[in-house]
Enzyme design. Structure first.
Site, PDB file in Angstrom:
ATOM      1  N   THR A  75       0.824  -1.202   0.000  1.00  0.00           N
ATOM      2  CA  THR A  75       0.000   0.000   0.000  1.00  0.00           C
ATOM      3  C   THR A  75       0.861   1.256   0.000  1.00  0.00           C
ATOM      4  OG1 THR A  75      -1.547   1.295   1.365  1.00  0.00           O
ATOM      5  CG2 THR A  75      -0.135  -0.246   2.516  1.00  0.00           C
ATOM      6  N   ASP A  76       0.325   2.330  -0.552  1.00  0.00           N
ATOM      7  CA  ASP A  76       1.047   3.605  -0.503  1.00  0.00           C
ATOM      8  C   ASP A  76       1.118   4.164   0.912  1.00  0.00           C
ATOM      9  OD1 ASP A  76      -1.613   4.326  -0.219  1.00  0.00           O
ATOM     10  OD2 ASP A  76      -1.635   5.779  -1.849  1.00  0.00           O
ATOM     11  N   GLU A  77       0.325   3.605   1.827  1.00  0.00           N
ATOM     12  CA  GLU A  77       0.322   4.116   3.202  1.00  0.00           C
ATOM     13  C   GLU A  77       1.639   3.869   3.931  1.00  0.00           C
ATOM     14  OE1 GLU A  77      -3.206   3.681   5.596  1.00  0.00           O
ATOM     15  OE2 GLU A  77      -4.383   3.126   3.838  1.00  0.00           O
ATOM     16  N   TYR A 134      -1.708  -0.325  11.063  1.00  0.00           N
ATOM     17  CA  TYR A 134      -1.898  -1.026   9.791  1.00  0.00           C
ATOM     18  C   TYR A 134      -0.738  -0.783   8.837  1.00  0.00           C
ATOM     19  CZ  TYR A 134      -3.234  -1.419   4.908  1.00  0.00           C
ATOM     20  OH  TYR A 134      -3.223  -1.701   3.559  1.00  0.00           O
ATOM     21  N   LYS A 188       2.230  -3.353   7.308  1.00  0.00           N
ATOM     22  CA  LYS A 188       2.495  -3.572   5.880  1.00  0.00           C
ATOM     23  C   LYS A 188       3.934  -3.199   5.526  1.00  0.00           C
ATOM     24  CE  LYS A 188       0.029  -4.708   3.050  1.00  0.00           C
ATOM     25  NZ  LYS A 188      -0.278  -6.054   2.498  1.00  0.00           N
ATOM     26  N   ASN A 209      -8.014   1.730  -3.638  1.00  0.00           N
ATOM     27  CA  ASN A 209      -8.823   1.048  -4.642  1.00  0.00           C
ATOM     28  C   ASN A 209     -10.306   1.279  -4.372  1.00  0.00           C
ATOM     29  OD1 ASN A 209      -7.269  -1.904  -6.001  1.00  0.00           O
ATOM     30  ND2 ASN A 209      -6.239  -0.083  -5.258  1.00  0.00           N
ATOM     31  N   ARG A 263     -10.015  10.843  12.695  1.00  0.00           N
ATOM     32  CA  ARG A 263      -9.252   9.638  13.002  1.00  0.00           C
ATOM     33  C   ARG A 263      -7.910  10.025  13.639  1.00  0.00           C
ATOM     34  NH1 ARG A 263      -7.743   6.628   7.738  1.00  0.00           N
ATOM     35  NH2 ARG A 263      -9.695   5.485   7.989  1.00  0.00           N
TER      36      ARG A 263
END
Length: 339
Positions: free
Chosen positions: A125-127, A153, A157, A183, A276
């Site tokens: 993921t780009d996160e 999260y 990753k 996505n 958040r």
């Protein structure tokens, strides 16, 4: 070719399986999924009787079960979608993310090394890059951007990505990694922004937007992502990372407003809720590498993709209604403090 797809009953994994069965009908697909809350076996119902498809309910952390499956199938490739993926859930319960996303990846890598797999592809993921400032639209995530994860999260990753590259450097395991932007499309679990807003709007329920809604994400239609992974599997260079972005940067609040317009619902349904924790401001991918080396380009504009997505949810209420009527409701109340 035999391809193991982990997490194949989830959103992107199931779309990838459908894509591969359509475009590579001679390949055998072995789907592994634990069927947690986000894994939906009904999604795979259209291909359950396909002779070149096999579903196995299993946890990728279960070394004995995964090893036995590899002994039976001797796959050529593994595409690892299996992951806990919702940031909000990682904030309330980090432990399960570390277990599945890191230890599960380690189990797969060990077994792939033992069986001499031809390719292990990690879907990331780009996160993992953290975020970008809103006032610097010239900045983008590149493959050499330092990892700077913000949430449990994204940290899990990022850890898995580092582990994948360590197996490549230490053992010569043939790996590739793709890091994609957000996505959207069919079979997206209703806790995520776009399906959540579509379903709530259809029921004239409040549309909960974190903070001021100015957070920016780069949106990628899921089929375009599947095409990118297919290209990486067959033409991507071992040991390389490929960023996959949609060139569709949108503010969260603008997406919600667009969905309201499509469904002809009043914007008065929009309800701003407490932001958040550690909320990243902007994600933006530079996909130059995959475009230059593999010739991949996103084919679906956001305007086209969001119309197709909204229509899919209108046409497939029998898929999502059982989800929102179950365990998801208690989670929703906990996160947003509303019914």
């Amino acid at each position: 070719m035999k391809i193991v797809v982990t997490g194949g009953a989830g959103f992107i994994g199931s779309n990838f399986i459908f894509y591969m069965r359509k475009n590579h009908p001679d390949d055998r697909i072995i789907c592994i999924d634990k069927l947690t809350y986000a894994g939906n076996l009904s999604t795979l119902e259209p291909i359950m009787d396909d002779q070149e498809f096999r579903f196995v309910k299993a946890d990728i952390c279960d070394r004995e079960v995964i090893h036995r499956l590899f002994e039976e199938e001797h796959p050529d490739m593994v595409v690892n979608f299996a992951a806990e993926s919702h940031v909000d859930r990682s904030i309330t319960d980090p432990g399960v993310f570390l277990q599945t996303n890191i230890m599960g990846t380690a189990v797969l890598l060990d077994i792939c090394r033992e069986f001499g797999i031809k390719r292990f592809h990690q879907v990331s993921t780009d996160e993992v890059y953290g975020d970008l400032p809103l006032d610097r639209p010239d900045l983008f995530f590149r493959e050499d951007t330092p990892i700077h994860a913000s949430s449990p999260y994204s940290s899990s990753k990022a850890s898995a990505d580092l582990l994948v590259m360590a197996y490549y450097r230490t053992y010569g395991t043939p790996v590739t990694i793709s890091r994609c932007s957000n996505n959207y499309g069919p079979y997206h679990f209703p806790e995520k922004l776009i399906p959540l807003m579509i379903i709530n709007a259809l029921h004239d329920k409040p549309l909960p937007v974190y903070g001021n809604g100015l957070n920016v994400r780069d949106w990628l239609y899921v089929e375009d992502h599947c095409k990118a992974i297919d290209l990486i599997l067959h033409r991507g260079q071992i040991g390389e990372i490929y960023n996959v972005g949609g060139h569709n940067e949108m503010r969260n609040i603008d997406i919600v407003r667009k969905i309201c317009r499509i469904l002809q619902k009043p914007e008065s349904l929009i309800t701003h809720v407490a932001d958040r924790k550690g909320h990243d401001m902007r994600y933006a991918i530079d996909p130059t590498k995959i475009q230059t080396e593999l010739g991949w380009y996103p084919e679906t504009s956001f305007d086209e993709g969001i119309l197709k997505t909204v229509q899919w949810y209108l046409d497939h209420q029998t898929w999502w209604e059982p989800i929102i009527n179950g365990e998801y409701q208690s989670y929703y109340r906990k996160m947003y403090g509303t019914d």
